[in-house]
Motif scaffolding. Structure first.
Motif, PDB file in Angstrom:
ATOM      1  N   UNK A   1     -11.173 -35.287  34.681  1.00  0.00           N
ATOM      2  CA  UNK A   1     -10.115 -34.503  35.334  1.00  0.00           C
ATOM      3  C   UNK A   1      -9.066 -35.429  35.940  1.00  0.00           C
ATOM      4  N   UNK A   2      -9.518 -36.446  36.636  1.00  0.00           N
ATOM      5  CA  UNK A   2      -8.601 -37.394  37.276  1.00  0.00           C
ATOM      6  C   UNK A   2      -7.782 -38.157  36.239  1.00  0.00           C
ATOM      7  N   UNK A   3      -8.452 -38.561  35.150  1.00  0.00           N
ATOM      8  CA  UNK A   3      -7.762 -39.295  34.091  1.00  0.00           C
ATOM      9  C   UNK A   3      -6.686 -38.447  33.427  1.00  0.00           C
ATOM     10  N   UNK A   4      -6.872 -37.122  33.455  1.00  0.00           N
ATOM     11  CA  UNK A   4      -5.890 -36.207  32.859  1.00  0.00           C
ATOM     12  C   UNK A   4      -4.789 -35.815  33.832  1.00  0.00           C
ATOM     13  N   UNK A   5      -4.783 -36.445  35.008  1.00  0.00           N
ATOM     14  CA  UNK A   5      -3.693 -36.235  35.945  1.00  0.00           C
ATOM     15  C   UNK A   5      -3.891 -35.153  36.981  1.00  0.00           C
ATOM     16  N   UNK A   6      -5.109 -34.574  37.055  1.00  0.00           N
ATOM     17  CA  UNK A   6      -5.366 -33.556  38.074  1.00  0.00           C
ATOM     18  C   UNK A   6      -5.479 -34.255  39.430  1.00  0.00           C
ATOM     19  N   UNK A   7      -4.780 -33.804  40.451  1.00  0.00           N
ATOM     20  CA  UNK A   7      -4.836 -34.452  41.773  1.00  0.00           C
ATOM     21  C   UNK A   7      -6.255 -34.486  42.336  1.00  0.00           C
ATOM     22  N   UNK A   8      -6.581 -35.557  43.030  1.00  0.00           N
ATOM     23  CA  UNK A   8      -7.928 -35.729  43.583  1.00  0.00           C
ATOM     24  C   UNK A   8      -8.313 -34.584  44.508  1.00  0.00           C
ATOM     25  N   UNK A   9      -7.354 -34.079  45.296  1.00  0.00           N
ATOM     26  CA  UNK A   9      -7.650 -32.988  46.221  1.00  0.00           C
ATOM     27  C   UNK A   9      -8.088 -31.736  45.483  1.00  0.00           C
ATOM     28  N   UNK A  10      -7.491 -31.479  44.318  1.00  0.00           N
ATOM     29  CA  UNK A  10      -7.856 -30.306  43.512  1.00  0.00           C
ATOM     30  C   UNK A  10      -9.238 -30.487  42.918  1.00  0.00           C
ATOM     31  N   UNK A  11      -9.528 -31.687  42.423  1.00  0.00           N
ATOM     32  CA  UNK A  11     -10.847 -31.979  41.855  1.00  0.00           C
ATOM     33  C   UNK A  11     -11.924 -31.794  42.919  1.00  0.00           C
TER      34      UNK A  11
END
Length: 385
Positions: free
Chosen positions: A321-331
């Protein structure tokens, strides 16, 4: 208290038994028995003396606060009720088990009397048991937490900190968690599908949702909204107690359903067993007993992929998820993580924060000229060849 008469070798004697229970700690009492008294009046006099002496001893003990074992039990009850730490009942039981195992020698001591020397002895015991430095630090932190609580609520008297406070346990060199790369994930799930593994749906869902094993086990169809493409996560299965309770964080959250997961769920919904059981995923004995990591490791080895723990599938979800650009807070919200330190590890694994940072370093020459010869430094061939 009791005075009784008994016969020994044909002679009449009197016996006195006295016990006084602490008013501060109902688990603590002082007892004393005297035998061989020659008259009831003598027994009465001795009883008064013993009561005075024991009562004084108990009062002195009460001034020291509670015993370590009692403090631990009270602390554990507070944790289980959710007043201290935001952890599940299973975690609370684990903490209690850890304390009882490693501080067994302290159980009959007053918590306020346990010295720094005894704290050092405990650290040495942990080291001799070949426990990891991280686990030693965990034990130390739990005990410190008990002392801080006990001192604050005046259950522990005569001290301002615990016997382990300030003692240093060096943490092991940090090692990156074992997770799967994107190509390994694709190979893993494709192989599980083709080979017809009964675990395919569960493994896929774990990577596509980031849900914990217990949360997936407790997931029912009533918590899935295929119209809004959302999963409501608010329960978790405890393999130790064989029951369903709150999630680890004790709060509910929603997990979005993407197209891949939706196809997976629709396929599961068509299976005959889904019309019988309220739960989404089929039950397996290993999973019910908390041994879900065993078949996962065995399968990964069989397809020449490094074996990982079941919980690492959750890390695979986060890093992708992080590698695909999803913000850490959302993850963190989707996966139910509360500690940013955990997400920092996944950010490093995903390489998000450093990606592209070296692109500006374009100072390496493509060619070097040696008189009439121009050589490409990367091919090693002369440009005049």
């Amino acid at each position: 208290m009791a005075i009784s008469k008994y016969i020994e070798d044909g002679n009449e004697f009197w016996k006195v038994y006295v016990h006084v229970r602490s008013s501060a700690d109902r688990n603590r009492r002082v007892q004393k028995t005297i035998t061989g008294l020659k008259s009831e009046s003598e027994a009465r006099r001795e009883e008064k003396k013993i009561i005075q002496k024991i009562s004084k001893d108990v009062q002195q003990q009460d001034n020291k606060g509670l015993g370590w074992g009692t403090v631990v039990d009270l602390w554990a009850e507070e944790v289980k009720m959710g007043y201290l730490l935001n952890v599940s009942e299973k975690c609370a039981d684990e903490y209690l088990s850890i304390i009882n195992k490693w501080t067994k020698d302290w159980s009959d001591l007053f918590a306020g009397d346990i010295t720094r020397a005894e704290g050092r002895d405990l650290i040495i015991k942990l080291q001799n048991a070949n426990l990891s430095k991280a686990y030693q630090k965990k034990i130390k932190n739990i005990i410190n937490n008990v002392y801080e609580w006990g001192i604050e609520y005046k259950h522990i008297k005569g001290r301002v900190d615990g016997p382990l406070k300030g003692l240093i346990v060096k943490v092991d060199e940090e090692k990156p968690p074992e997770i799967l790369t994107l190509e390994e994930i694709k190979k893993f799930l494709m192989s599980a599908k083709i080979l017809g593994s009964k675990w395919f749906y569960l493994w896929s869902a774990a990577i596509l949702t980031g849900m914990r094993s217990g949360e997936l086990h407790a997931l029912s169809w009533s918590r899935i909204d295929l119209e809004k493409d959302l999963i409501m996560v608010h329960e978790s299965y405890d393999s130790t107690k064989k029951c369903i309770g709150p999630t680890k964080g004790r709060y509910w959250r929603t997990v979005p359903i993407n197209s891949s997961l939706k196809s997976l769920l629709l396929e599961l919904r068509q299976k005959p067993e889904s019309h019988i059981s309220p739960f989404v995923f089929p039950r397996f004995k290993e999973w019910d007993n908390g041994d879900q990591a065993v078949p996962l490791k065995t399968f990964l080895k069989s397809i020449n992929i490094k074996p990982i723990k079941f919980h690492a599938l959750r890390a695979c979800f986060a890093t992708q998820m992080l590698a695909n650009g999803v913000p850490a807070a959302v993850v963190m919200k989707i996966g139910g993580w509360k500690k940013s330190s955990t997400m920092d590890i996944y950010l490093r694994l995903a390489g998000v924060e450093t990606k592209g940072a070296t692109d500006s370093l374009g100072f390496m020459p493509n060619e070097i000229s040696f008189g009439d010869n121009v050589v490409s430094i990367f091919s090693g061939r002369s440009m005049n060849d």
